[in-house]
Design a protein around this motif. Sequence first.
Motif, mmCIF file in Angstrom:
data_model
loop_
_atom_site.group_PDB
_atom_site.id
_atom_site.type_symbol
_atom_site.label_atom_id
_atom_site.label_comp_id
_atom_site.label_asym_id
_atom_site.label_seq_id
_atom_site.Cartn_x
_atom_site.Cartn_y
_atom_site.Cartn_z
ATOM 1 N N GLY A 1 0.799 -1.213 0.000
ATOM 2 C CA GLY A 1 0.000 0.000 0.000
ATOM 3 C C GLY A 1 0.830 1.259 0.000
ATOM 4 O O GLY A 1 1.978 1.269 0.447
ATOM 5 N N GLY A 2 0.253 2.332 -0.505
ATOM 6 C CA GLY A 2 0.938 3.611 -0.469
ATOM 7 C C GLY A 2 0.057 4.691 -1.073
ATOM 8 O O GLY A 2 -0.939 4.393 -1.729
ATOM 9 N N ILE A 3 0.433 5.939 -0.828
ATOM 10 C CA ILE A 3 -0.258 7.054 -1.465
ATOM 11 C C ILE A 3 0.145 7.111 -2.938
ATOM 12 O O ILE A 3 -0.621 7.485 -3.805
ATOM 13 N N THR A 4 1.404 6.714 -3.208
ATOM 14 C CA THR A 4 1.877 6.610 -4.587
ATOM 15 C C THR A 4 2.359 5.181 -4.813
ATOM 16 O O THR A 4 2.315 4.355 -3.904
ATOM 17 N N SER A 5 2.820 4.905 -6.023
ATOM 18 C CA SER A 5 3.304 3.559 -6.332
ATOM 19 C C SER A 5 4.729 3.630 -6.853
ATOM 20 O O SER A 5 5.079 4.526 -7.612
ATOM 21 N N THR A 6 5.529 2.678 -6.419
ATOM 22 C CA THR A 6 6.866 2.546 -7.001
ATOM 23 C C THR A 6 6.757 1.813 -8.337
ATOM 24 O O THR A 6 5.720 1.224 -8.646
ATOM 25 N N VAL A 7 7.833 1.830 -9.123
ATOM 26 C CA VAL A 7 7.818 1.021 -10.346
ATOM 27 C C VAL A 7 7.705 -0.455 -10.014
ATOM 28 O O VAL A 7 7.093 -1.221 -10.753
ATOM 29 N N GLU B 1 6.767 5.195 -15.852
ATOM 30 C CA GLU B 1 8.154 4.971 -15.421
ATOM 31 C C GLU B 1 8.565 3.529 -15.715
ATOM 32 O O GLU B 1 9.684 3.271 -16.149
ATOM 33 N N LEU B 2 7.641 2.614 -15.443
ATOM 34 C CA LEU B 2 7.938 1.198 -15.679
ATOM 35 C C LEU B 2 8.216 0.941 -17.155
ATOM 36 O O LEU B 2 9.164 0.223 -17.503
ATOM 37 N N ALA B 3 7.406 1.561 -18.027
ATOM 38 C CA ALA B 3 7.608 1.369 -19.461
ATOM 39 C C ALA B 3 8.992 1.875 -19.864
ATOM 40 O O ALA B 3 9.696 1.251 -20.673
ATOM 41 N N GLU B 4 9.392 2.990 -19.254
ATOM 42 C CA GLU B 4 10.702 3.548 -19.579
ATOM 43 C C GLU B 4 11.830 2.628 -19.101
ATOM 44 O O GLU B 4 12.808 2.417 -19.815
ATOM 45 N N ARG B 5 11.666 2.091 -17.927
ATOM 46 C CA ARG B 5 12.667 1.150 -17.408
ATOM 47 C C ARG B 5 12.762 -0.072 -18.318
ATOM 48 O O ARG B 5 13.850 -0.593 -18.548
ATOM 49 N N ALA B 6 11.607 -0.523 -18.796
ATOM 50 C CA ALA B 6 11.606 -1.695 -19.672
ATOM 51 C C ALA B 6 12.397 -1.390 -20.934
ATOM 52 O O ALA B 6 13.181 -2.217 -21.408
ATOM 53 N N GLU B 7 12.198 -0.182 -21.470
ATOM 54 C CA GLU B 7 12.900 0.212 -22.672
ATOM 55 C C GLU B 7 14.413 0.243 -22.442
ATOM 56 O O GLU B 7 15.191 -0.202 -23.276
ATOM 57 N N ARG C 1 15.944 -1.357 -20.175
ATOM 58 C CA ARG C 1 16.310 -2.592 -19.471
ATOM 59 C C ARG C 1 16.998 -2.268 -18.139
ATOM 60 O O ARG C 1 18.112 -2.694 -17.849
ATOM 61 N N PHE C 2 16.316 -1.476 -17.368
ATOM 62 C CA PHE C 2 16.776 -1.138 -16.028
ATOM 63 C C PHE C 2 15.904 -1.854 -15.005
ATOM 64 O O PHE C 2 14.788 -2.246 -15.327
ATOM 65 N N PRO C 3 16.392 -2.013 -13.774
ATOM 66 C CA PRO C 3 15.571 -2.634 -12.751
ATOM 67 C C PRO C 3 14.277 -1.837 -12.570
ATOM 68 O O PRO C 3 14.299 -0.625 -12.751
ATOM 69 N N PRO C 4 13.189 -2.465 -12.189
ATOM 70 C CA PRO C 4 13.063 -3.892 -11.858
ATOM 71 C C PRO C 4 12.763 -4.776 -13.063
ATOM 72 O O PRO C 4 12.434 -5.941 -12.882
ATOM 73 N N VAL C 5 12.860 -4.202 -14.264
ATOM 74 C CA VAL C 5 12.568 -5.009 -15.445
ATOM 75 C C VAL C 5 13.746 -5.932 -15.743
ATOM 76 O O VAL C 5 13.614 -6.938 -16.418
ATOM 77 N N ALA C 6 14.907 -5.600 -15.271
ATOM 78 C CA ALA C 6 16.034 -6.523 -15.285
ATOM 79 C C ALA C 6 16.545 -6.617 -13.847
ATOM 80 O O ALA C 6 16.238 -5.764 -13.029
ATOM 81 N N ARG C 7 17.284 -7.671 -13.553
ATOM 82 C CA ARG C 7 17.916 -7.756 -12.239
ATOM 83 C C ARG C 7 19.369 -7.327 -12.396
ATOM 84 O O ARG C 7 20.050 -7.748 -13.334
ATOM 85 N N MET C 8 19.821 -6.474 -11.503
ATOM 86 C CA MET C 8 21.194 -6.005 -11.583
ATOM 87 C C MET C 8 21.972 -6.358 -10.322
ATOM 88 O O MET C 8 21.408 -6.541 -9.250
ATOM 89 N N VAL D 1 20.925 -9.132 -15.794
ATOM 90 C CA VAL D 1 20.317 -10.338 -16.353
ATOM 91 C C VAL D 1 18.822 -10.107 -16.533
ATOM 92 O O VAL D 1 18.248 -9.223 -15.898
ATOM 93 N N PRO D 2 18.181 -10.909 -17.364
ATOM 94 C CA PRO D 2 16.720 -10.812 -17.489
ATOM 95 C C PRO D 2 16.062 -11.168 -16.162
ATOM 96 O O PRO D 2 16.663 -11.871 -15.336
ATOM 97 N N PRO D 3 14.822 -10.701 -15.941
ATOM 98 C CA PRO D 3 14.160 -10.864 -14.636
ATOM 99 C C PRO D 3 14.220 -12.288 -14.079
ATOM 100 O O PRO D 3 14.458 -12.473 -12.904
ATOM 101 N N GLY D 4 14.029 -13.304 -14.919
ATOM 102 C CA GLY D 4 13.978 -14.661 -14.386
ATOM 103 C C GLY D 4 15.308 -15.207 -13.907
ATOM 104 O O GLY D 4 15.361 -16.213 -13.202
ATOM 105 N N ALA D 5 16.406 -14.540 -14.282
ATOM 106 C CA ALA D 5 17.725 -15.117 -14.024
ATOM 107 C C ALA D 5 18.380 -14.540 -12.770
ATOM 108 O O ALA D 5 19.562 -14.770 -12.527
ATOM 109 N N GLY D 6 17.616 -13.815 -11.968
ATOM 110 C CA GLY D 6 18.181 -13.188 -10.782
ATOM 111 C C GLY D 6 18.800 -14.183 -9.824
ATOM 112 O O GLY D 6 19.902 -13.968 -9.299
ATOM 113 N N ALA D 7 18.103 -15.289 -9.587
ATOM 114 C CA ALA D 7 18.608 -16.282 -8.637
ATOM 115 C C ALA D 7 19.911 -16.900 -9.137
ATOM 116 O O ALA D 7 20.858 -17.095 -8.362
ATOM 117 N N ALA D 8 19.956 -17.187 -10.436
ATOM 118 C CA ALA D 8 21.163 -17.781 -11.005
ATOM 119 C C ALA D 8 22.336 -16.817 -10.892
ATOM 120 O O ALA D 8 23.467 -17.224 -10.581
#
Length: 716
Positions: free
Chosen positions: A344-350, A601-607, A609-616, A678-685
């Motif tokens: 919850g929040g008054i605003t939302s993070t990416v 903001e999320l769309a921009e991150r995706a473009e 390839r910045f977190p959280p759309v990628a894991r760094m 790495v791509p989102p799914g590869a964070g654990a690896a």
Amino acid sequence: MSGENGQDQRRAGQEAPGGEQLALIRATVRKTRAKPRTWHGAALAEGLPVARVLVDKGLLHLDQFFDYAVPAAMDAEARPGVRVRVRFGARVVGGRREGGTLHDGFIVERRTDSDYAGPLAPLAQVLSAEPVLAPPLLALCRRVADRYAGALADVVQLAVPPRMARAERKPSPEPLPYPPAPEPGSWTRYGTGPAYLQALGRGDTPRAVWLALPGPHWPRELALAMAATLAAGRGALAVLPDGRSAARVDAALTEAIGAGHHVMLTADAGPEQRYQRWLSVSRGAVRAVIGTRAAMFAPVADLGLVALWDDGDSSHAEPHAPQPHARDVLLLRAREERTAFLLGGITSTVEGAQLVDSGWALPLAASRDEVRAAAPLIRTVGDGDQARDEAARAARLPSLAWQVTKEALTRGPVLVQVPRRGYVPRLACDRCREPARCSACAGPLELREQTGTPHCGWCGRPAADWHCQECGGFRLRAQVVGARRTAEELGRAFPRVPVRTSGRDAVLATVGAAPALVIATPGAEPVADEGYAAALLLDGWALLNRPDLRAGEEALRRWALAAALVRPAAENGTVVVLAEATLRPVQALVRWDPAGHAVRELAERAELRFPPVARMASVTGTPAAVADFMELVRLPAGTDLLGPVPLPVAGPSGAGRGRAGAPTPPPGEMWERLLLRVPPGAGAALAAALKEAQVQRVTRGAVEPTFIRIDPPDIG
DNA sequence: AGCACGCCGACT
DNA sequence: GTCGGCGTGCTC
């Protein structure tokens, strides 16, 4: 090397899920040995004579368990999770063990035998029979350590409070019967709100990202979600960014279902009381927890709901290694412990927007009509407006802000949000706005007294004859005006009105309904009993100009949190924000559309390839150390390397000590930082690969350390 | 990390 | 001939 194989076999604590079978086979094979050999030959516990122990002083390559023999006298108390003392690091001289220092540790498991080939030392002492690191909490710590490529012992240290013997002796209260299901109350303002509560009340696990309406109701709404979970016979956990907001939810939950169902885990209770409350949770006597960051690990029995408020607040990031973030820990818990989830929040993070975007969580938001009914009127004053505004030149206050304040002060308190405390921390060129720098050392210029010349914040030299290196301008302008000076100016402007300030070292929780000027830094805004009549958000462009990926999100978050304390527009609640109306976060504030802002903001991150759309992750150290690390590490396929780049050197007085755990090169040494993506799914690896390489380097006695950080902050 | 054992230079 | 350099390896 053949020696490594043998070492692997002896490494007790590192079995992957698949390795358990192997251990079983080994155990069966070794059935021939009746009892584990020990050093003292004392009588051992009969059923399970071996205790697997996590030794507390965990160096990374010691991130493994050690087996000890359980003397018969300790059999009953030496249960999984209890604190023990063990002798560690002894050496063998002529068949006898010598030396070895006492270390604290936790029993992780009782076993019939050990897969360690050598003789086992006995447990030195069971410190207390309290199972503080019971298997579910251990499993959580393991997952968090893996997620952050960190050591288990480091996470355990964050999760288990230090022992207070007196608190352990006090009995915990008897658990109360579950409260009845609450009425939905103001949750009816959210389309799916009542349905969400009902799902919690059924014991389901609904997951939602909740955009709370501005105004004073969210603590009660959060409390009702917890109450609904309790009514279903399951536990609930809510993590808040500070003690003040936790206290508001605490009061609301007590009002909804009475005291005794929950405890507060915050820093302001002393260590002993805090431990006592923690024990009441660990013992299952209390089923709900409201707390700040460290409460994210609270061992709530049969957890049914994890809730996090305002995940954009930086205090949700744990400063100690391996620097886990409350949002990620609670996400892990929601997945593994199969609980409901409420962000919850008054605003939302990416990150919040991504949880919705991926379909993992559903949005819990109010209709436009409800938003309009709850939000104040937002007005902007851009730089262009200010330049045309004669009054703004004289006072620091544009005439719109002046008029709004004057009118609002007839109706109630006015909140003035100033970005930082102190005097005038930074100066910039009045013409081109280039930050003003010292001609000797390029440090930032600061103005410490109301009158007088600016001084360099690093070397302290006065800068009487400053002129701009960029444009040749010679007039300075306050880039960020601190709370004290603003308070002084406004106090002079409205001499009959009391001025109250709330800042980092003196935070006011609430103010009354009487007219007053309330000067506050972000995060320290007091709640006004009947809402503020107006709010002024000053120096917006300073907030927005920070070179940070989150600058826009953070500016909107701070503005909206302050604006949410103002009465609705229908009651003439007005907010004046000093920022350009064309900027995206300003528009989002004016339209009160934080969801839309986060989605963009999320769309921009995706473009990008910045977190959280990628894991760094980052690898930091001397160039040689980083290169050595990279030679060793076996990265998952498709890992991007960004850099290395030289690490920004901290200024002499500036960022001298950063966050705890943030590596800083010693004076004169140049470090660099390499980013891995790495791509989102590869964070654990990625985390697993980094940890393995780190373990290898440390084991080999690498002289120059490397520092690994998953989800490094302040990138871009 | 500590704290040992282990194989090559300047001293009584 | 020894005392000792800190290079490698282990700690249940």
